[in-house]
Write a protein that holds these residues in place. Structure first.
Motif, PDB file in Angstrom:
ATOM      1  N   ARG A  30      -4.842  -3.791  -2.898  1.00 35.70           N
ATOM      2  CA  ARG A  30      -4.239  -2.618  -2.273  1.00 35.70           C
ATOM      3  C   ARG A  30      -4.445  -1.380  -3.147  1.00 35.70           C
ATOM      4  O   ARG A  30      -4.500  -1.480  -4.367  1.00 35.70           O
ATOM      5  N   VAL A  31      -4.558  -0.241  -2.489  1.00 36.46           N
ATOM      6  CA  VAL A  31      -4.637   1.041  -3.172  1.00 36.46           C
ATOM      7  C   VAL A  31      -3.281   1.707  -2.986  1.00 36.46           C
ATOM      8  O   VAL A  31      -2.832   1.900  -1.855  1.00 36.46           O
ATOM      9  N   ILE A  32      -2.621   2.018  -4.112  1.00 44.19           N
ATOM     10  CA  ILE A  32      -1.323   2.665  -4.025  1.00 44.19           C
ATOM     11  C   ILE A  32      -1.391   4.052  -4.649  1.00 44.19           C
ATOM     12  O   ILE A  32      -2.134   4.290  -5.593  1.00 44.19           O
ATOM     13  N   ILE A  33      -0.594   4.942  -4.050  1.00 44.26           N
ATOM     14  CA  ILE A  33      -0.478   6.311  -4.545  1.00 44.26           C
ATOM     15  C   ILE A  33       1.009   6.540  -4.784  1.00 44.26           C
ATOM     16  O   ILE A  33       1.778   6.682  -3.824  1.00 44.26           O
ATOM     17  N   GLU A  34       1.413   6.517  -6.056  1.00 44.91           N
ATOM     18  CA  GLU A  34       2.832   6.642  -6.387  1.00 44.91           C
ATOM     19  C   GLU A  34       3.319   8.071  -6.188  1.00 44.91           C
ATOM     20  O   GLU A  34       2.631   9.035  -6.498  1.00 44.91           O
ATOM     21  N   TYR A  35       4.542   8.174  -5.653  1.00 50.76           N
ATOM     22  CA  TYR A  35       5.191   9.465  -5.502  1.00 50.76           C
ATOM     23  C   TYR A  35       5.728   9.921  -6.860  1.00 50.76           C
ATOM     24  O   TYR A  35       6.173   9.105  -7.664  1.00 50.76           O
ATOM     25  N   ILE A  36       5.730  11.217  -7.097  1.00 57.32           N
ATOM     26  CA  ILE A  36       6.398  11.796  -8.255  1.00 57.32           C
ATOM     27  C   ILE A  36       7.706  12.368  -7.725  1.00 57.32           C
ATOM     28  O   ILE A  36       7.695  13.255  -6.871  1.00 57.32           O
ATOM     29  N   GLY A  37       8.812  11.810  -8.177  1.00 58.94           N
ATOM     30  CA  GLY A  37      10.119  12.220  -7.666  1.00 58.94           C
ATOM     31  C   GLY A  37      10.464  11.448  -6.403  1.00 58.94           C
ATOM     32  O   GLY A  37       9.948  10.357  -6.142  1.00 58.94           O
ATOM     33  N   ASP A  38      11.316  12.033  -5.595  1.00 60.02           N
ATOM     34  CA  ASP A  38      11.824  11.418  -4.366  1.00 60.02           C
ATOM     35  C   ASP A  38      10.709  11.312  -3.328  1.00 60.02           C
ATOM     36  O   ASP A  38      10.027  12.289  -3.040  1.00 60.02           O
ATOM     37  N   SER A  39      10.562  10.117  -2.750  1.00 66.65           N
ATOM     38  CA  SER A  39       9.494   9.927  -1.757  1.00 66.65           C
ATOM     39  C   SER A  39       9.716  10.753  -0.489  1.00 66.65           C
ATOM     40  O   SER A  39       8.769  11.034   0.236  1.00 66.65           O
ATOM     41  N   MET A  40      10.963  11.145  -0.223  1.00 62.65           N
ATOM     42  CA  MET A  40      11.245  11.961   0.960  1.00 62.65           C
ATOM     43  C   MET A  40      10.889  13.436   0.735  1.00 62.65           C
ATOM     44  O   MET A  40      10.707  14.176   1.681  1.00 62.65           O
ATOM     45  N   ASN A  41      10.813  13.831  -0.530  1.00 61.57           N
ATOM     46  CA  ASN A  41      10.470  15.205  -0.885  1.00 61.57           C
ATOM     47  C   ASN A  41       9.762  15.178  -2.237  1.00 61.57           C
ATOM     48  O   ASN A  41      10.281  15.695  -3.227  1.00 61.57           O
ATOM     49  N   PRO A  42       8.572  14.588  -2.285  1.00 61.95           N
ATOM     50  CA  PRO A  42       7.906  14.395  -3.577  1.00 61.95           C
ATOM     51  C   PRO A  42       7.457  15.706  -4.213  1.00 61.95           C
ATOM     52  O   PRO A  42       7.143  16.677  -3.530  1.00 61.95           O
ATOM     53  N   GLU A  43       7.444  15.672  -5.549  1.00 62.22           N
ATOM     54  CA  GLU A  43       6.935  16.810  -6.314  1.00 62.22           C
ATOM     55  C   GLU A  43       5.424  16.715  -6.463  1.00 62.22           C
ATOM     56  O   GLU A  43       4.797  17.623  -6.995  1.00 62.22           O
ATOM     57  N   GLU A  97      -1.173  -0.510   6.067  1.00 63.85           N
ATOM     58  CA  GLU A  97      -0.683   0.547   5.202  1.00 63.85           C
ATOM     59  C   GLU A  97       0.826   0.633   5.369  1.00 63.85           C
ATOM     60  O   GLU A  97       1.395  -0.003   6.243  1.00 63.85           O
ATOM     61  N   GLY A  98       1.458   1.432   4.544  1.00 66.58           N
ATOM     62  CA  GLY A  98       2.899   1.626   4.668  1.00 66.58           C
ATOM     63  C   GLY A  98       3.493   2.126   3.372  1.00 66.58           C
ATOM     64  O   GLY A  98       2.770   2.426   2.413  1.00 66.58           O
ATOM     65  N   HIS A  99       4.814   2.211   3.332  1.00 69.28           N
ATOM     66  CA  HIS A  99       5.537   2.671   2.147  1.00 69.28           C
ATOM     67  C   HIS A  99       5.982   1.456   1.349  1.00 69.28           C
ATOM     68  O   HIS A  99       6.649   0.571   1.875  1.00 69.28           O
ATOM     69  N   LEU A 100       5.598   1.418   0.082  1.00 66.26           N
ATOM     70  CA  LEU A 100       5.988   0.337  -0.817  1.00 66.26           C
ATOM     71  C   LEU A 100       7.214   0.795  -1.602  1.00 66.26           C
ATOM     72  O   LEU A 100       7.223   1.894  -2.181  1.00 66.26           O
ATOM     73  N   ALA A 101       8.261  -0.058  -1.627  1.00 69.32           N
ATOM     74  CA  ALA A 101       9.516   0.315  -2.274  1.00 69.32           C
ATOM     75  C   ALA A 101       9.388   0.394  -3.792  1.00 69.32           C
ATOM     76  O   ALA A 101       9.958   1.282  -4.420  1.00 69.32           O
ATOM     77  N   GLU A 102       8.663  -0.536  -4.384  1.00 70.85           N
ATOM     78  CA  GLU A 102       8.583  -0.599  -5.854  1.00 70.85           C
ATOM     79  C   GLU A 102       7.166  -0.920  -6.296  1.00 70.85           C
ATOM     80  O   GLU A 102       6.680  -2.006  -5.949  1.00 70.85           O
ATOM     81  N   PRO A 103       6.483  -0.058  -6.992  1.00 71.18           N
ATOM     82  CA  PRO A 103       6.920   1.300  -7.286  1.00 71.18           C
ATOM     83  C   PRO A 103       6.902   2.144  -6.015  1.00 71.18           C
ATOM     84  O   PRO A 103       6.113   1.862  -5.094  1.00 71.18           O
ATOM     85  N   SER A 104       7.761   3.144  -5.950  1.00 69.13           N
ATOM     86  CA  SER A 104       7.836   3.985  -4.756  1.00 69.13           C
ATOM     87  C   SER A 104       6.479   4.655  -4.555  1.00 69.13           C
ATOM     88  O   SER A 104       6.071   5.514  -5.336  1.00 69.13           O
ATOM     89  N   SER A 105       5.779   4.201  -3.521  1.00 74.23           N
ATOM     90  CA  SER A 105       4.403   4.663  -3.335  1.00 74.23           C
ATOM     91  C   SER A 105       3.956   4.481  -1.891  1.00 74.23           C
ATOM     92  O   SER A 105       4.564   3.752  -1.113  1.00 74.23           O
ATOM     93  N   TRP A 106       2.875   5.164  -1.566  1.00 74.32           N
ATOM     94  CA  TRP A 106       2.194   5.001  -0.294  1.00 74.32           C
ATOM     95  C   TRP A 106       1.088   3.978  -0.524  1.00 74.32           C
ATOM     96  O   TRP A 106       0.304   4.107  -1.466  1.00 74.32           O
ATOM     97  N   VAL A 107       1.055   2.944   0.323  1.00 71.61           N
ATOM     98  CA  VAL A 107      -0.048   1.988   0.271  1.00 71.61           C
ATOM     99  C   VAL A 107      -1.087   2.505   1.247  1.00 71.61           C
ATOM    100  O   VAL A 107      -0.888   2.478   2.460  1.00 71.61           O
TER     101      VAL A 107
END
Length: 132
Positions: free
Chosen positions: A65-78, A107-117
């Protein structure tokens, strides 16, 4: 518990939430919520969703899988970290270059680490979803 075998291509994953996979032998399981199904899927009889359950892949030869981790809150990432590839390890009795089975891509949202798959490809002999 109800389970449905196959019909993988009749599941819409984009809005789903995924937990980290668990591996037991050559079986990979992923808890998922927020799944929607297309009219051709047997679960559509009870509505398009959201559904939740466990995605179960048997006879897995590879999972990447390719993951792109969010920086900060996934609902409002920095912002986002650079994409990275995660490869799950499976039994040593297979040739590492061998990928036997059917490719299941989602694809989807991965909880840990908070990221987009962005692209999760599991090559396996079979698939089923076990509903909660």
């Amino acid at each position: 518990m109800r389970s449905v075998e196959d019909f993988f291509d009749e599941i819409h994953f984009t809005e789903c939430n995924l937990l980290a996979p668990t591996i037991a032998g050559d079986t990979l399981s992923i808890s998922a919520s927020g799944l929607y199904v297309f009219p051709e899927h047997p679960l559509a009889q009870s509505g398009p969703g959201p559904h939740e359950g466990t995605l179960v892949f048997d006879g897995v030869s590879s999972s990447r899988r390719v993951i792109i981790e969010y920086i900060g809150d996934s609902m409002n990432p920095e912002g986002f970290k650079d994409p990275r590839t995660v490869i799950d390890a499976f039994p040593a009795n297979r040739d590492p270059g061998e990928s036997s089975g059917i490719a299941h891509v989602f694809e989807g949202h991965l909880a840990e680490p908070s990221s987009w798959v962005d692209h999760w490809e599991v090559t396996a002999r079979s698939f089923k979803i076990v509903l909660r």
